[in-house]
Structures are given as C-alpha cells and as structure tokens.
Design an enzyme around this catalytic site. Structure first.
Site, mmCIF file in Angstrom:
data_model
loop_
_atom_site.group_PDB
_atom_site.id
_atom_site.type_symbol
_atom_site.label_atom_id
_atom_site.label_comp_id
_atom_site.label_asym_id
_atom_site.label_seq_id
_atom_site.Cartn_x
_atom_site.Cartn_y
_atom_site.Cartn_z
ATOM 1 N N ARG A 192 68.659 101.980 42.546
ATOM 2 C CA ARG A 192 68.012 100.908 43.322
ATOM 3 C C ARG A 192 68.695 99.569 43.063
ATOM 4 O O ARG A 192 68.890 98.779 43.989
ATOM 5 C CB ARG A 192 66.510 100.851 43.002
ATOM 6 C CG ARG A 192 65.774 101.989 43.670
ATOM 7 C CD ARG A 192 64.265 101.987 43.470
ATOM 8 N NE ARG A 192 63.709 103.120 44.234
ATOM 9 C CZ ARG A 192 62.459 103.527 44.188
ATOM 10 N NH1 ARG A 192 61.587 102.914 43.410
ATOM 11 N NH2 ARG A 192 62.059 104.551 44.934
ATOM 12 N N TRP A 215 67.919 104.707 51.817
ATOM 13 C CA TRP A 215 68.043 105.594 50.642
ATOM 14 C C TRP A 215 67.505 104.945 49.381
ATOM 15 O O TRP A 215 67.246 103.756 49.345
ATOM 16 C CB TRP A 215 69.472 106.114 50.472
ATOM 17 C CG TRP A 215 70.572 105.127 50.241
ATOM 18 C CD1 TRP A 215 70.468 103.821 49.915
ATOM 19 C CD2 TRP A 215 71.976 105.425 50.345
ATOM 20 N NE1 TRP A 215 71.707 103.276 49.804
ATOM 21 C CE2 TRP A 215 72.656 104.230 50.049
ATOM 22 C CE3 TRP A 215 72.715 106.567 50.638
ATOM 23 C CZ2 TRP A 215 74.052 104.145 50.051
ATOM 24 C CZ3 TRP A 215 74.106 106.485 50.639
ATOM 25 C CH2 TRP A 215 74.753 105.289 50.350
ATOM 26 N N GLU A 216 67.297 105.763 48.387
ATOM 27 C CA GLU A 216 66.637 105.335 47.137
ATOM 28 C C GLU A 216 65.239 104.799 47.422
ATOM 29 O O GLU A 216 64.730 103.957 46.699
ATOM 30 C CB GLU A 216 67.477 104.274 46.404
ATOM 31 C CG GLU A 216 68.950 104.597 46.228
ATOM 32 C CD GLU A 216 69.198 105.991 45.662
ATOM 33 O OE1 GLU A 216 68.346 106.475 44.921
ATOM 34 O OE2 GLU A 216 70.233 106.595 46.003
ATOM 35 N N GLY A 217 64.605 105.332 48.458
ATOM 36 C CA GLY A 217 63.277 104.870 48.856
ATOM 37 C C GLY A 217 63.393 103.777 49.894
ATOM 38 O O GLY A 217 63.982 102.724 49.637
ATOM 39 N N GLN A 231 59.535 100.847 48.903
ATOM 40 C CA GLN A 231 59.668 99.745 47.926
ATOM 41 C C GLN A 231 58.458 98.828 48.006
ATOM 42 O O GLN A 231 57.957 98.339 46.983
ATOM 43 C CB GLN A 231 60.936 98.917 48.205
ATOM 44 C CG GLN A 231 62.237 99.686 48.192
ATOM 45 C CD GLN A 231 62.504 100.427 46.908
ATOM 46 O OE1 GLN A 231 62.259 99.905 45.823
ATOM 47 N NE2 GLN A 231 62.971 101.662 47.015
#
Lengths: 633, 633
Positions: free
Chosen positions: A317, A464-466, A471
């Site tokens: 992140r 990506w990565e949430g 978030q």
C-alpha cells in the site's frame, strides 16, 4: 527482444522527445534537511545497526539512485509498454528489453538490501531512505520498480513472521536480490474478499505442506530476472475455520530449495496459466498461477495468515501511494516541458511572446492550473509519504530496541496514515496524470508522446492492494470508529498545534499568506474532527452512515493532509527567503510559496464540496431498489 | 480481417460476458413523451418538409436504431479496439472487422439522411431524432459512429455555406452515405490555434483552387467504406490577411469529381502520411493527410473559413457531448450487471444474501455511489443533450420558415449551451467511465472485460473539438462576457422560473424532496448568476480573472444544468407515481426519484467546492514565475 543497439536508439529517441526524467533531488533534500532534520533523525537510529545514514551517505544514495533511474530505467519505459511481457511456456515469461540487465545492475549495487538487516546481508539503513529511492525508480519506470517492490513485501513478511528455518532459507537470497518474491492472495472468484480463499494446504510432515489451487493477478509471478521466485501464498489447512480466520500463509518457491538454502533444479508444481492483457503496466507480467501439490512451509502461525499477509499488504500500500505520487511527478515533468515549448493563442493580457507565432501555453491560466495542481500533488504527496516513512523508521527502531509500547504507538499511527496515503494519493495521482494529456492536447492521446502511458499505468493504483472504497472503509470504519475515535482525536490535536505554530511564527508576519493558510488548516481540521463525531453519532443507529461517508471522508482527509504539508513547506521556504531573498535557491523557495498559495486557494476548497457528502442522508445512497437502477435493461 | 464466422464467435463471446448493450429506449421515451411533449414539438415542425415525425414514426426510428446498435454495432466494438485500423498504402486504410458491412447496412437503410433535406435525398426529420439515434450507436460502438458523425458535420457545413454548385456536387452523395466527409483543421504546429494554419490555396480559375499542405489528426481521413471521401480543408489564399481572418474553407475530394457530380478514378493528390497509434479509439483511423496540389472548391466566402468551419465544429461538439454521455451509459450498464452478480464482503447492516458466499457488491454504499453517479450522468446528460437538440430543431425550423430573428435567438441559445454540453459532459463522462473500472476492481483493468476500453476511448473527448479549457473560455469569455452578460441573465431567469414552478407544484407536497431540490436549484442558480457579475467586475481591471475562473465556472454551469434536468425529471416521475403508484413503470419512476435524491445530496454539493475556485485570487494562479515551477529540472 531488442538488441543493445535498438535499446540505445530507443534511449536516444526518448531524450529527443524531451521527456528525459530528472530526479527531483533538490526537493528531496529540502524535505530531508530543511523541512525535517534528517541528520538528527538518522542519528537517533544509529544503534539499529548497519551503515550509518550520515548526510554524506544519504546524499550518495540519492545521487546514485537518481543516476540509475535517469540513465538506466527511464529510457526503457516506453518500449516496455509497447512490447510488454511474453509468456513462452508454463514457467517462462520474457520481460521487456533491458529490464533484466537493469535488474542485475541493481542487484550488483546491493540496492535491494538497502534497508534490510545486516544479519541477512542487508545494509541496515532506515526504510525512509529506501522509499526515497523507490520514488526515483517508480517515476522513471513504474513496472520495473514492481519487481524489487514485491520482493520487499516478501522480505518484510518473513522478517516479521517467519521462523528461523524459513527466514534463513529464503531471506539471504531475497535481500541480495538473487531471488524475487510475490504475493499470492486473490483467486478467480474472490477479489479483495479473501474470506473466500479456497486454495488448499495439506500437511505432509517435517513442517512441509502441499499447496493446491489457482491464484490470479500475481504481479511479477514469473519472469527471466532470477534463478528462483518465492511465492507467499494464502491457503487453507484441513479443518480450518471458515472465512478469514481459517487462512494460513505459506512460502512456496518456484524451484524447490533444500532446507539449507541450496537451490535445486526441480520445479515445484507452480505453473503459469496465462498472463493478462491489461490496460497498462505492460512491463510487469500479471500471472495466473496454478499450484498443483507445490511444496511449501508455513510462515508464522496456523490460521493467522491474513494477519501476517498484512505486513506484505501494508508494504504494497505504501508502494502504491508512491505509484500515485510518481505518476503525478512524471506527468508534471513532461507537461511542464511541453507547456514552456508549445506555442498557442495569446495571453488574455496581450502577447507575452510578441516575436513568436503565439505565446507558450504556460501563460494561460487554465494551463497553469493544470501544472500547479500537478506540482501540488507531486511535492505535497512526496512530503506526505516521507512524513509517514519517518514514522515507519521510528517504529522499526523501537522494535529493534525492544520498546514494544513505543513500537505499537508508531505502528498504530502508521496504520491510520496508510489508507489516506494509498487511497488519496492514487486518486489525485491519476487526476494529475490525466492533466498531462490535457496539457499536451491531441498530442497527449498519441502513444509515442508518453503521457497517456502514465495514465494507463497508474489507473490500477486506486484498485489494487484494496480499492479506494476499501481504503476508505479501512480508515473510517476500522482505524477510527473501531478505535473509538482515538486516532482522529490525536491526529487533529497535532494539526491544531501545527496550525497555531505557523500562525504565530515570525515568518508569517512577512508572508501574510501563511497566517491565512494556518487559519484554513485549523478550520478544515476542526471540520474533519467534528464531522467524525457526527458520523459516529449517526452510525450508532445505522451502520450504513459509515459506508456513505467513507469515500468523501478519505478524500477530505487527504486534502487536509496535503494542506498540512504545504503549510509546513511554505513556512520553511519563507524563513529561507527572509534569510536570503536573492540566493541561488530563491526560485525554488518562491515556487513553494506560490504553490502553497495555489493549493490553499484553488485545491483545498474542494473540501467544501466534500463536507456535505460525508453527512449526506443515508437514504439518498441506500434507498434505491436494485430493480430501480435501470428497470428496463 | 476476421471472417464471418470469427465475427459471429466474437459476438457470442460478447454476449456471454453479459455486456450486451441494451438501448435505453424507455428513458428516451420518457424524455420525448413525458418530460417533453414531442408530439406537439414535432407537430410544429411539420411544415419543414420531409417525413412527419409522428409518435409512430419516432417509435419506429428508435426501435430500429436500437436493434441496429445492439445487434450489429455493439458486438464489433471489442475487436475494433484489439485489431484497429491498418494503413496498407498512401490511399488505403483497412477498417476493423465488420465495420464496413455495418456501414453499408446503415446506408442501405437511409439512416445517414434522417434529418437532412429532401432536396438532397434526405428524410427531412428533425435533428433531435438524429441525435437520439447517434447516442444509441455511440454507446454501442463509438468509433464506428465517428464515420457517419463526421459526414454530418460536412453536410451541415455545405448546407449552411456551400453555393449551389458545390452543394449539388457533393450533398447528394454525402446524405445518401455513398461518400463520407472529414474536417481538416489542425496542422503539426498549431493544435487548436488555427490562426497558425499554413496550408496554401492557389486559385487556378474556373472556381478551382490548388491546395498544398499537411493536416494532422484527421479522423476517418481514409478508410474502405466508400468510393470517395470529401475533405473540408482550411487553407490560406495568396495575400490573405495574417491570422484567423485570412483562412478560407475548401472542399477537396479524395478522388476527383466532375462538376456534375460524376466520380472519376483520378486521385486528387491527397495521401495519408501515417495513421496515429493512440491510447484508444482504435476503430477510427486518425490520419496525417498531405495535400499536394489537390484541386478543390471554395466553400462560402473567401477569408470567412473559420466562421464557416464553426458549423462543422459545433456539430462535432454536440457529437462529443454525446460521446461523454455514451461512455457513461455504456460503463453504467456493464457496472450494474457486474455489481448485481459479483459477490464480495457482507453489508454493514449484516448479510443480505445469507445463502451465498458473500453479498452482491451492489449492497455496499461505496459501490452504490459509483453506480448512482453513473446513472445521474447518463440519464441527466441525456436530458441535457435533448433539451439542446430541441433548441436546434426550433432554430432550423425558424430558418426554414424565414424568421431570421427567431432563428438567431435560438442560435444564440445553442451557442451558450454547446460549451457546457461539450466541456462538462466529457469531463463527467470520463469520470463515470473510470468508475466502471472501480466497480469491476482488478477485473476492470483487464482488456477483455471491456470497461477499460470505454475509458481509453472517451479520454480524447475532453481534448478534441477544443479542450475543456477552451470550452470554458468560450463559455465565460465569448458567450457571456462579450455578450455583456445577457445570456446568463436570460438563462438564470429561466432557472428561477423552473425552480419556483417545481417548488409550488402539487406533486411537491407528496414528494417533499422536490421542494428541497427546487430550493437548491434556485440557490445554485443565484450563486452562478451572482458570481458571473463578480468575475465581470474583477475582469474590468484584470482580464486574467476570466482565465482563472473559466474551468470551475464551466463545471459549475454543468452541475447546475444537471440539477435543472433532474428536478424536471423527478417532478414528472412524482406525478406519474401519484397517478399510479404500483403500475408496471413504478420501478422506473422510483429510480428517477431516488437518483434525483442522490444527485442533489451527493453530487450537486460539488458546487460548494467550485464556488471559491471561480473567484480565487488571480495571483494564486498567475504569480508563479516560469522559473519557479521546477527550478532544478
């Protein structure tokens, strides 16, 4: 693959286009030595072992990273988009021209180990330095940067959770860069909802497990850089609890490795189903990996896999926040060069370039607004990232020195800041990158001019990565509401202090804007703070209040954070100008003052639009029946 | 090229993906028959000749256009992006698979002539109907739609400015669709600044001219659809005044044409230098055309070429507004289908799909916000476009009936609305399209899922036909300030009336939100109105006030316009629901009410952020010295 001469030709063409990347070293030094006191900061960290981060060492690291990024990585970027990666077999993927050589040079220089422990062959320098370095490579060539970036995530995960055996087996090679790492989370049906992971792990004794299942979206899951790749894989043990609490984490190498770390030439049953054809990021292969009885070891504790994987996810992140900032910086550099050069129309004030056919477009207010926005995001985003990086340094330092309470305190602060960095900087980074196309006009839509590639490459960053939406829920739901508002109370407390200190600082009497900006920061901080309580009160009777508020809340938080950084930077610049108003750095400092003026007058007002959205009636979002969205379709 | 069976396979794959485009006919009928009274509107236009636009004819046109778009065009869209156009010689470009057949079917159905005069073989129906049709084809397949769209621009230009000879020579073939048209404005050095045009036109007698020069960015400049292509080319006569007042407009066919309209097989010296490799819009070739002594005729009056070309440009600006709306609609349809189907996480309120592995993502507030925004832009944008289209009908009608004063009045209103439509709808259309990627998550970044193509295709919309920044200056500078604020006074007067009428309408007593929304519309209209005066006052002493205000001003205008449309639509829906609260259309009308609630509570508040930007201190944008933007780079 391109021949060496073709790469040289591509490099020459790149420089002709005027898009040569120039590392923003002056700005980094400003953050390190003027906004912060890095010498004192790094002095404190001395005892953590490894090389000492003296000003000289820091300077050398930045200079060398800049050279590598400008000369080795940037020229490969355009061809990597055009040519991409090619899968040629179940375990062979060819990376873009020049990528492997650049990686081998990177490894030869010992750069992968910069911030990792000496115990495993690293240089033991603070992570904040490694993040400065990441930004330089990321702006020059994002997809190349993903390879060492993913290795960092694997290294951090093993350092935090791996037992001695697993760590000894893999960490030396990962930290030297001889091998790379991946994160294998998602499966075809589950996206970010990892409770649905169905890959199986079957214990076969001796601390070994057989892993079987399909993972998708595995960045750098196969390539031609190194002899081996270590996959960090989420899977379920037999009889594990359902959902998120039944997932464990495993280390699964591409080629089998003896327990003493010796590489074998025996493939481990992990094959590439396909690589994806994507909007951008063509330089990094996105793989489907089929694990068919692949042998692996448990990392950490059974059924605590999600917890352990969050070490990896948080590394990624932060890397993704840098992706947003890097896209803004890259687009800004290209746009600025173009706007100074391109002639079109006359200024509303009359000709500014009377000898030319028209004025350079940088004279037009609407073009300046684009460039100034890009500058605010690039430089303000950089300041946000390094502020957090220092917190990360302090956390690591406290952990090394055994002060668990202090480490926890810094860890919690980082946990609060991470979704803001990741969610906000990727959204505004995309916006800033899109402005590059706008500055270039029709030429921005043409691939060879490079600015549209930045947009395509960065578009994935808010996914990506949430996603930004995830978030936002993480920030407001998990990091604030679940902590009973403590983090926001503390954070806003710090903002009030900063605002007051700038408001009353001597420099503010000369540069009047600082007082006004400090007052604005105090005001938006108070609005943010108070609105958090309002949302909490609403959520007491209806949890959807959190969902409705979350995304505008995240964006509000981001704009306040940028305001915090710009106020800090302009205060330092004002002091420097007072001391020496005509020195060689005067233009640099004036740039900070004027950019802060732009930010507070033209960007921060967006918060006024976000404020009512945070407390919009829940019904206005939740009441629409599914059948009413598009009833006739 | 793909074989017929390959096209069928592609079509089947497309339908399997669930991305089948469904024409929003119910919504169009709502606008035609409920929000507006199209029967009465078209009745008024009856005398303008051609087919009568009775409700039956209108319905037939929409139904047939829908079928054509859904069945013929939509299935070709993905392959057109993947395969693109290929140049095979100086005068040969191969278009994507199926494009030519679809075009020939379109021509055979007489669709190109729908709204053009019977005199030249058209059907004489109102232009508003042709715009409904354009939206359907544009959503199904934007790049295919560009070919007939550019012909429309050429036709309108010849109708408005061509003399009898030129019109007779070309219009029959353009209106039948046997030939297509292009607009040749830009040159390598000049972009939107057409004052810099340097292509030369040399008179050779008999009303003929030799055209020499290079034009770039010529959409559909070469293709394999038709036997001939008519280029409308800006060029300078010998001794013409410098700048914009020395440009004339010429008709230059690809193959030479006898004066009686007979096609010859003699090429006319216009060759394709290259076609561009672009971010998107791969289905339409963007050509560099070299005119080397090509023979053409003058269109209209010498040195009035820019004036005449604005007929073409305004046609294209309306088409580009539709591009924005179409991107939103296409992305909305795909996103909605995906959000109903995709399971991830649980609702904050607890499981909504307890039998499934997770809830469909449409239950999550942050996903609903994306879908609702897309719905607001698609349906609200459609209403904005057709409102203007009716003004266009009235203008054409007044011109036909010889009422010059009335025609001028409608023309001026359209001139005021066009930059708002073009500038605003392309910006929010891009935003809505980007949300499609967000709803799809990682899958949205994969080309085969289709939503990223929409983003790439629409990205050019806020650039071509004049960037958003140019639209903004056109609106605030040319259309408002130069007209001494008259257009904004009139426009806001209309908005106040509408707000008051909704505020006091009977339906509002039952649906309380209408009163509140009417009050909000009155408020933002007054803010818009008053801020215009404030900007005018500032501009009195510093013209840069206009430049600084222009882009946020344009966006503010757009959000107010959407509010106007949503208030209108929800008022109609409320009345329909009062009459029949449980009828088969209840979900449709409830969708309008709820979308309006979302719009006024979650989107319109963005104006609060734009308001201070419109009157930001001029210095905050203009003071940064060029040297201070990035002094060390």
């Amino acid at each position: 693959m391109l021949s060496r001469s073709a790469i040289q030709a591509s490099r020459a063409a790149f420089q002709r286009r005027g898009m040569a990347y120039k590392a923003p070293l002056r700005d980094m030094q400003f953050l390190l030595n003027e906004v912060n006191d890095s010498a004192a900061h790094y002095e404190k960290l001395k005892h953590s072992g490894g090389d000492e981060a003296t000003p000289d060492v820091v300077d050398m690291i930045l200079q060398e990273s800049a050279k590598f990024s400008e000369n080795e990585l940037a020229p490969l970027n355009e061809a990597s988009d055009r040519i991409g990666c090619k899968q040629t077999g179940p375990n062979t993927v060819i990376t873009p021209p020049g990528f492997k050589d650049a990686y081998l040079n990177f490894v030869a220089g010992g750069w992968q180990g910069l911030s990792f422990p000496e115990k495993y062959g690293g240089q033991g320098l603070p992570n904040s330095l490694a993040l400065f370095q990441s930004e330089l490579t990321a702006t020059a060539n994002w997809t190349w940067t993903m390879f060492p970036g993913l290795s960092k995530g694997a290294i951090n995960t093993l350092l935090a959770h791996g037992d001695e055996l697993v760590s000894e087996k893999y960490l030396h090679k990962l930290i030297s860069g001889e091998w790379t790492g991946t994160m294998c989370l998602t499966e075809p049906h589950c996206g970010s909802d990892l409770a649905q992971v169905s890959t199986k792990a079957e214990p076969i004794g001796n601390g070994k497990y057989k892993i079987t299942g399909t993972k998708i979206f595995i960045s750098c899951g196969e390539h031609d850089f190194t002899d081996n790749i270590l996959h960090c894989v989420l899977a379920r043990l037999p009889n594990a609890p359902a959902g998120i609490k039944g997932i464990s984490l495993f280390s699964v190498p591409k080629f089998k490795v003896e327990d003493d770390g010796t590489l074998t030439s025996v493939l481990n049953g992990a094959t590439i189903g396909r690589i994806e054809d994507k909007m951008g990021c063509h330089g990094s292969p996105t793989c489907e990996i089929n694990f068919d009885g692949s042998i692996g070891e448990l990392i950490g504790t059974e059924n605590r896999g999600m917890n352990h994987m969050f070490t990896f996810i948080n590394t990624s992140r932060m890397g993704t926040a840098i992706q947003g900032l890097a896209a803004s910086e890259g687009s800004f550099q290209a746009s600025l060069a173009y706007a100074k050069d391109r002639l079109a129309m006359r200024s509303l004030r009359g000709a500014q370039n009377p000898g030319g056919a028209a004025d350079p477009i940088i004279v037009h207010a609407a073009v300046r607004q684009l460039l100034l926005f890009q500058k605010c995001i690039s430089e303000g985003g950089r300041a946000m990232v390094y502020d957090s990086a220092y917190v990360g340094d302090l956390m690591a330092d406290a952990a090394v020195s055994g002060d668990k309470a202090l480490a926890k305190k810094h860890d919690e602060r980082l946990a609060f800041l991470t979704p803001i960095l990741k969610g906000f900087l990727t959204e505004v980074g995309l916006e800033a990158a899109n402005m590059g196309i706008q500055v270039y006009g029709g030429h921005g839509y043409i691939k060879s001019n490079g600015v549209e590639q930045i947009v395509r490459d960065v578009r994935i960053a808010s996914v990506w990565e949430g996603t930004t939406q995830i978030q936002a829920l993480d920030l407001l739901g998990r990091k604030i509401m679940l902590q009973k508002l403590k983090p926001i109370n503390e954070h806003c407390g710090g903002l009030y202090k900063q605002a007051w200190s700038s408001f009353t600082s001597p420099a503010s009497t000369k540069y009047g804007s600082i007082r006004s900006h400090a007052a604005q920061l105090a005001k938006v901080s108070a609005q943010w703070h108070a609105t958090t309580y309002r949302i909490a009160a609403k959520a007491g009777s209806n949890k959807d209040a959190i969902g409705v508020a979350s995304v505008p809340y995240l964006m509000f938080a981001g704009y306040v954070s940028l305001a915090e950084q710009w106020l800090k930077m302009e205060s330092v610049a004002a002091k420097a100008l007072e001391k020496n108003p005509t020195g060689p750095d005067a233009d640099f400092y004036l740039g900070k003052i004027e950019a802060a003026n732009f930010y507070f007058e033209n960007v921060l007002p967006r918060t006024k639009g976000l404020l009512p959205q945070m407390t919009a009636p829940i019904a206005s979002v939740m009441n629409m029946k599914v059948e009413s969205f598009a009833p006739t379709q």
